[in-house]
Scaffold this motif. Structure first.
Motif, PDB file in Angstrom:
ATOM      1  N   LEU A   1      -7.407   8.543 -75.260  1.00 32.79           N
ATOM      2  CA  LEU A   1      -8.899   9.551 -74.827  1.00 32.79           C
ATOM      3  C   LEU A   1      -6.824  11.216 -75.779  1.00 32.79           C
ATOM      4  CD1 LEU A   1      -8.621   8.919 -70.809  1.00 32.79           C
ATOM      5  CD2 LEU A   1     -10.498   9.784 -72.728  1.00 32.79           C
ATOM      6  N   THR A   2      -5.969  10.616 -75.531  1.00 30.39           N
ATOM      7  CA  THR A   2      -4.954  11.955 -76.105  1.00 30.39           C
ATOM      8  C   THR A   2      -5.381  12.005 -77.826  1.00 30.39           C
ATOM      9  OG1 THR A   2      -3.718  11.363 -74.447  1.00 30.39           O
ATOM     10  CG2 THR A   2      -2.762  12.532 -76.171  1.00 30.39           C
ATOM     11  N   ALA A   3      -5.686  10.568 -78.715  1.00 31.26           N
ATOM     12  CA  ALA A   3      -6.127  10.998 -79.868  1.00 31.26           C
ATOM     13  C   ALA A   3      -6.841  11.860 -79.517  1.00 31.26           C
ATOM     14  CB  ALA A   3      -6.023   9.547 -79.999  1.00 31.26           C
ATOM     15  N   GLY A   4      -8.195  11.077 -79.221  1.00 31.97           N
ATOM     16  CA  GLY A   4     -10.081  11.588 -79.551  1.00 31.97           C
ATOM     17  C   GLY A   4      -9.724  13.553 -79.245  1.00 31.97           C
ATOM     18  N   PHE A   5      -8.778  13.769 -78.144  1.00 23.66           N
ATOM     19  CA  PHE A   5      -8.575  15.327 -78.297  1.00 23.66           C
ATOM     20  C   PHE A   5      -7.780  15.956 -78.835  1.00 23.66           C
ATOM     21  CE2 PHE A   5      -6.491  18.400 -75.590  1.00 23.66           C
ATOM     22  CZ  PHE A   5      -7.836  19.293 -75.613  1.00 23.66           C
ATOM     23  N   LEU A   6      -6.503  15.268 -79.289  1.00 17.39           N
ATOM     24  CA  LEU A   6      -5.262  15.667 -80.217  1.00 17.39           C
ATOM     25  C   LEU A   6      -6.525  15.683 -81.510  1.00 17.39           C
ATOM     26  CD1 LEU A   6      -2.174  15.021 -79.431  1.00 17.39           C
ATOM     27  CD2 LEU A   6      -3.109  16.887 -78.570  1.00 17.39           C
ATOM     28  N   ILE A   7      -6.618  15.288 -81.842  1.00 17.73           N
ATOM     29  CA  ILE A   7      -7.396  14.730 -84.097  1.00 17.73           C
ATOM     30  C   ILE A   7      -9.225  15.473 -83.607  1.00 17.73           C
ATOM     31  CG2 ILE A   7      -8.212  12.912 -85.524  1.00 17.73           C
ATOM     32  CD1 ILE A   7      -6.460  10.782 -84.197  1.00 17.73           C
ATOM     33  N   ASN A   8      -9.612  15.631 -82.697  1.00 14.13           N
ATOM     34  CA  ASN A   8     -10.332  16.480 -83.118  1.00 14.13           C
ATOM     35  C   ASN A   8     -10.624  17.794 -82.721  1.00 14.13           C
ATOM     36  OD1 ASN A   8     -13.043  15.928 -83.415  1.00 14.13           O
ATOM     37  ND2 ASN A   8     -14.016  16.815 -81.709  1.00 14.13           N
ATOM     38  N   ARG A   9      -9.321  18.258 -82.226  1.00 18.98           N
ATOM     39  CA  ARG A   9      -9.018  19.982 -82.434  1.00 18.98           C
ATOM     40  C   ARG A   9     -10.005  20.290 -83.352  1.00 18.98           C
ATOM     41  NH1 ARG A   9      -3.442  21.638 -79.841  1.00 18.98           N
ATOM     42  NH2 ARG A   9      -2.617  20.505 -81.884  1.00 18.98           N
ATOM     43  N   PRO A  10     -10.194  21.670 -82.823  1.00 24.21           N
ATOM     44  CA  PRO A  10     -10.908  22.535 -84.379  1.00 24.21           C
ATOM     45  C   PRO A  10      -9.895  22.885 -85.079  1.00 24.21           C
ATOM     46  CG  PRO A  10     -11.633  24.193 -82.384  1.00 24.21           C
ATOM     47  CD  PRO A  10     -11.289  22.364 -81.628  1.00 24.21           C
ATOM     48  N   ARG A  11      -9.355  22.785 -86.399  1.00 23.29           N
ATOM     49  CA  ARG A  11      -8.516  23.313 -86.910  1.00 23.29           C
ATOM     50  C   ARG A  11      -8.431  25.545 -87.119  1.00 23.29           C
ATOM     51  NH1 ARG A  11      -7.660  19.700 -91.968  1.00 23.29           N
ATOM     52  NH2 ARG A  11      -6.986  17.778 -91.500  1.00 23.29           N
ATOM     53  N   LYS A  12      -7.719  25.965 -86.841  1.00 20.34           N
ATOM     54  CA  LYS A  12      -7.887  27.183 -87.330  1.00 20.34           C
ATOM     55  C   LYS A  12      -7.980  28.205 -88.674  1.00 20.34           C
ATOM     56  CE  LYS A  12      -4.712  28.353 -83.471  1.00 20.34           C
ATOM     57  NZ  LYS A  12      -3.326  29.419 -82.885  1.00 20.34           N
TER      58      LYS A  12
END
Length: 394
Positions: free
Chosen positions: A342-353
């Motif tokens: 869950l943590t990796a799915g959320f962090l790695i998929n965060r949109p980049r600025k």
């Protein structure tokens, strides 16, 4: 809590430890005090290899009783460890403590490091660095604090969190993957510790299942120890390595899925991480169970040889301790899987600025002295600039 009884702290004789080489062995045979056994006495000539008495040759007696658990048999060329009591720089008493085994463990350690370098390359070098960090943290932080009487569970959790953070930062860098692995590892280890504490307290585990724990009652520091806390701290440390392995495997797999399919959403990444975790879960749980079982094989053989009833076996403090240790560690490992996914799915998929990229305009003609900045043309002046052939002319 327990404390060494007043006046009963063990007093270690003042002495020094030397390495020596066996030069000559003379054997004599006599009757043993043990029935039907032959006692062998060896007069061993050794040369001291370390310390202020380096190069000195002495004779040391070595008696055997026929018990392989305690007897030491030497041959010329063997290296041994001497325990010597000194008085005014002279040997007062000396005896052979044990074989010198550090040479062979050193060779094995060198082979291990070479395998890491050859197969792992840069990652192998980083693995050696993290191994050194872990060893230093245990030797110079964890053990000294425990010896001073600090809370075992609190100290162990903090040290484990710091070790996992440093390990992931060195191996994987400071990025979302490492952060997810750290969070998953910390969560899994905390769950293992809490479960061990709850189950151990309910089962009334004493923390004295091992002889070494009882010997802590007689150390010269006379430290107050929470022996149950030491037991749970050992469970946390024992589970840390396997939980770290699972957490990093899942976080790395999710990162690779995202690289291969940039359009993958969080749900897809979490599912991929869970699938990897399910595959790893069975083997790593077996790893913990088999590791604890392997260390208890002589004890299990004793129970089988004497046909000890199962009801008595599973209720022994020693056996119940190992069961709690194995199951709590395995549950912590399993819980680390969804936390990491869950943590990796959320962090790695965060949109980049998105970074603002300035438009390039034709350079201003070179001039003497100070270079003037190119002027940006007004909108009406765009028609004077060359345009691609495939665009209509305004």
């Amino acid at each position: 809590m327990a404390r060494a009884p007043e006046g009963e702290a063990a007093q270690h004789p003042e002495g020094e430890v030397f390495r020596a080489r066996v030069l000559e062995v003379k054997e004599t045979t006599g009757e043993s005090a043990v029935q039907d056994l032959v006692k062998t006495s060896q007069l061993i000539t050794v040369e001291i290899l370390t310390g202020p008495l380096k190069g000195k040759k002495i004779e040391v007696p070595n008696a055997t009783t026929g018990n392989p658990a305690y007897d030491l048999h030497f041959q010329p060329g063997d290296q041994v460890i001497l325990w010597a009591e000194m008085e005014n720089g002279r040997l007062r008493d000396v005896f052979i403590s044990d074989y010198a085994r550090d040479r062979y463990t050193r060779y094995l350690a060198i082979a291990f490091i070479l395998c890491l370098f050859v197969i792992g390359g840069r990652k192998g070098i980083k693995a050696v660095v993290t191994l050194g960090i872990t060893g230093l943290a245990i030797a110079f932080v964890l053990l000294p604090l425990l010896l001073k009487g600090y809370n075992p569970i609190g100290v162990t959790v903090l040290v484990c969190a710091a070790v996992s953070a440093l390990t992931f930062a060195v191996v994987g860098g400071i990025n979302n993957k490492s952060i997810a692995a750290i969070i998953g590892t910390t969560g899994g280890v905390l769950v293992a510790g809490l479960l061990a504490f709850a189950a151990g307290t309910a089962a009334r585990l004493t923390g004295f299942a091992e002889e070494e724990a009882a010997m802590l009652l007689y150390i010269p520091q006379e430290t107050f120890f929470d022996f149950r806390g030491l037991l749970f701290a050992g469970i946390i440390i024992g589970a840390l390595g396997a939980v770290m392995d699972v957490a990093m495997s899942i976080a790395s797999a999710i990162e690779e899925v995202k690289k291969a399919n940039p359009s993958a959403g969080r749900l897809t990444l979490v599912r991929a991480g869970m699938n990897v975790g399910k595959d790893v879960m069975g083997t790593m749980s077996n790893t913990l169970i088999l590791a604890y079982t392997g260390s208890a094989i002589p004890m299990l053989l004793l129970f089988m040889a004497y046909q000890t009833p199962l009801l008595k076996v599973i209720n022994l403090d020693l056996v119940a301790t190992e069961i709690v240790r194995a199951l709590a560690g395995s549950i912590g490992l399993i819980i680390a899987i969804p936390i990491t996914a869950l943590t990796a799915g959320f962090l790695i998929n965060r949109p980049r600025k998105r970074r603002f990229v300035a438009k390039k305009y034709p350079e201003a003609p070179a001039s003497r002295g100070r270079i003037k900045q190119a002027e940006v043309p007004e909108p009406d002046g765009w028609a004077n600039y060359p345009r691609p052939n495939n665009l209509p002319h305004r």
